[in-house]
Scaffold this motif. Structure first.
Motif, PDB file in Angstrom:
ATOM      1  N   ASN A  93       0.821  -1.220   0.000  1.00  0.00           N
ATOM      2  CA  ASN A  93       0.000   0.000   0.000  1.00  0.00           C
ATOM      3  C   ASN A  93       0.851   1.265   0.000  1.00  0.00           C
ATOM      4  N   ARG A 105       2.509   1.728  -3.381  1.00  0.00           N
ATOM      5  CA  ARG A 105       1.522   2.206  -4.343  1.00  0.00           C
ATOM      6  C   ARG A 105       1.227   3.692  -4.117  1.00  0.00           C
ATOM      7  N   ALA A 106       1.147   4.103  -2.853  1.00  0.00           N
ATOM      8  CA  ALA A 106       0.900   5.519  -2.553  1.00  0.00           C
ATOM      9  C   ALA A 106       2.019   6.390  -3.104  1.00  0.00           C
ATOM     10  N   ASN A 111       1.738   6.484  -6.897  1.00  0.00           N
ATOM     11  CA  ASN A 111       0.633   7.358  -7.305  1.00  0.00           C
ATOM     12  C   ASN A 111       1.020   8.827  -7.208  1.00  0.00           C
ATOM     13  N   GLN A 112       1.739   9.187  -6.151  1.00  0.00           N
ATOM     14  CA  GLN A 112       2.156  10.584  -5.998  1.00  0.00           C
ATOM     15  C   GLN A 112       3.169  10.979  -7.061  1.00  0.00           C
ATOM     16  N   SER A 142       1.142  11.442 -10.304  1.00  0.00           N
ATOM     17  CA  SER A 142       0.344  12.674 -10.230  1.00  0.00           C
ATOM     18  C   SER A 142       1.213  13.902 -10.432  1.00  0.00           C
ATOM     19  N   VAL A 152      -5.145  13.472  -9.622  1.00  0.00           N
ATOM     20  CA  VAL A 152      -5.115  12.342  -8.696  1.00  0.00           C
ATOM     21  C   VAL A 152      -4.855  11.079  -9.504  1.00  0.00           C
ATOM     22  N   SER A 153      -3.891  10.272  -9.053  1.00  0.00           N
ATOM     23  CA  SER A 153      -3.557   9.034  -9.749  1.00  0.00           C
ATOM     24  C   SER A 153      -3.856   7.833  -8.876  1.00  0.00           C
ATOM     25  N   ASP A 154      -4.271   6.755  -9.526  1.00  0.00           N
ATOM     26  CA  ASP A 154      -4.532   5.506  -8.822  1.00  0.00           C
ATOM     27  C   ASP A 154      -4.142   4.339  -9.724  1.00  0.00           C
ATOM     28  N   ASN A 155      -2.930   3.853  -9.505  1.00  0.00           N
ATOM     29  CA  ASN A 155      -2.439   2.684 -10.247  1.00  0.00           C
ATOM     30  C   ASN A 155      -2.524   2.888 -11.760  1.00  0.00           C
ATOM     31  N   LYS A 214      -4.407   5.051 -13.416  1.00  0.00           N
ATOM     32  CA  LYS A 214      -5.616   5.800 -13.783  1.00  0.00           C
ATOM     33  C   LYS A 214      -5.509   7.210 -13.221  1.00  0.00           C
ATOM     34  N   THR A 245      -7.139  10.988 -12.752  1.00  0.00           N
ATOM     35  CA  THR A 245      -8.349  11.805 -12.771  1.00  0.00           C
ATOM     36  C   THR A 245      -7.961  13.270 -12.700  1.00  0.00           C
TER      37      THR A 245
END
Length: 270
Positions: free
Chosen positions: A192, A195-196, A199-200, A203, A224-227, A229, A231
């Motif tokens: 986790n 991944r955080a 993601n940062q 982004s 905002v990024s998530d794996n 993806k 937004t």
């Protein structure tokens, strides 16, 4: 893998702790190097990046978008280093720039005013009065900077995993304590937290790309990024710019999907 950020006031001894800790753990110890990294990667003069990290809020209000862009360039440079290596970072609010990543150890180093005055006099060849004024000025500047950007008081102990008072213990003892923390399970990276961090990094890289591109750099956007993806939200000036936002974002390595929730509004920047 450990990422250690050390927050310190002017002449509080934090730099000495950071350098000794890096030596003990055999981690790179960095500070202004991230300014050099960002300047090289994004083609922005070092002076402008330094100003974004040091200037008081009044300067930000006058040119907010440019200052935020420069801040994000520096943030990306720090995130990139953090992703690649164990490191000790001191200066420029690393605990805030790195955000909520659980394997980042946030340390605050403090010392009483007399300690700091003595060091300032020796280092800067100042009178006692000049040293006091110098320390107070920089402390106020840093306090106002973090409050303006992040809405926090950098003296709040809740922002840190540990606060170390060099009036009470030596630099060597402080280093031993932090080194022990780096071995604790609570600060070991897991799926986790990695991944955080990823993601940062993504982004920040997308945000930098949007800021560099002339078609999108006037937009007031959040990323905002998530794996993979990504937004995008916020406001921009036209449908043409909305299409450019999609194009620029999709061109960033690591982006697998783009959700563009930005609208056309009146609060774009520059």
């Amino acid at each position: 893998m450990a990422i250690i950020t050390i927050s310190r006031g002017t002449y509080s001894g934090g730099r000495a702790v950071a350098e000794a800790l890096g030596s003990k753990l055999k981690y790179p110890c960095i500070s202004k190097e991230i300014i050099l990294d960002a300047a090289e990667e994004f083609g922005v003069p070092e002076s402008k990046l330094t100003a974004a990290m040091e200037e008081p809020p009044k300067a930000w209000i006058e040119t907010p978008a440019k200052k935020i862009a420069h801040l994000n360039y520096v943030r990306y440079a720090l995130l990139k280093r953090a992703k690649a290596n164990d490191l000790v970072y001191h200066g420029y609010a690393g605990h805030l720039l790195l955000g909520n990543i659980s394997h980042v150890i946030c340390v605050r180093v403090i010392a009483d005013m007399e300690y700091r005055i003595k060091v300032a006099i020796e280092d800067k060849k100042l009178t006692r009065k000049e040293a006091i004024n110098f320390i107070k000025k920089l402390d106020k500047q840093g306090l106002n900077w973090t409050r303006f950007l992040y809405g926090v008081d950098w003296n709040d102990p809740a922002l840190y995993d540990i606060v170390i008072n060099l009036d009470r213990i030596s630099v060597e003892s402080a280093v031993d304590i932090i080194a022990q923390m780096a071995c604790m399970d609570e600060f070991k990276p897991d799926e986790n937290s990695i991944r955080a961090l990823d993601n940062q990094v993504l982004s920040s890289l997308v945000w930098a790309a949007l800021t560099k591109d002339k078609r999108t750099n006037s937009s007031n956007l959040q990323v905002v990024s998530d794996n993979g993806k990504v937004t995008i939200s916020g406001n921009t000036s036209s449908k043409k710019t909305l299409m450019a936002i999609d194009e620029v974002t999709r061109g960033v390595k690591g982006v697998t999907e783009v959700i563009n929730e930005a609208g056309i509004g009146t609060d774009w920047q520059w």
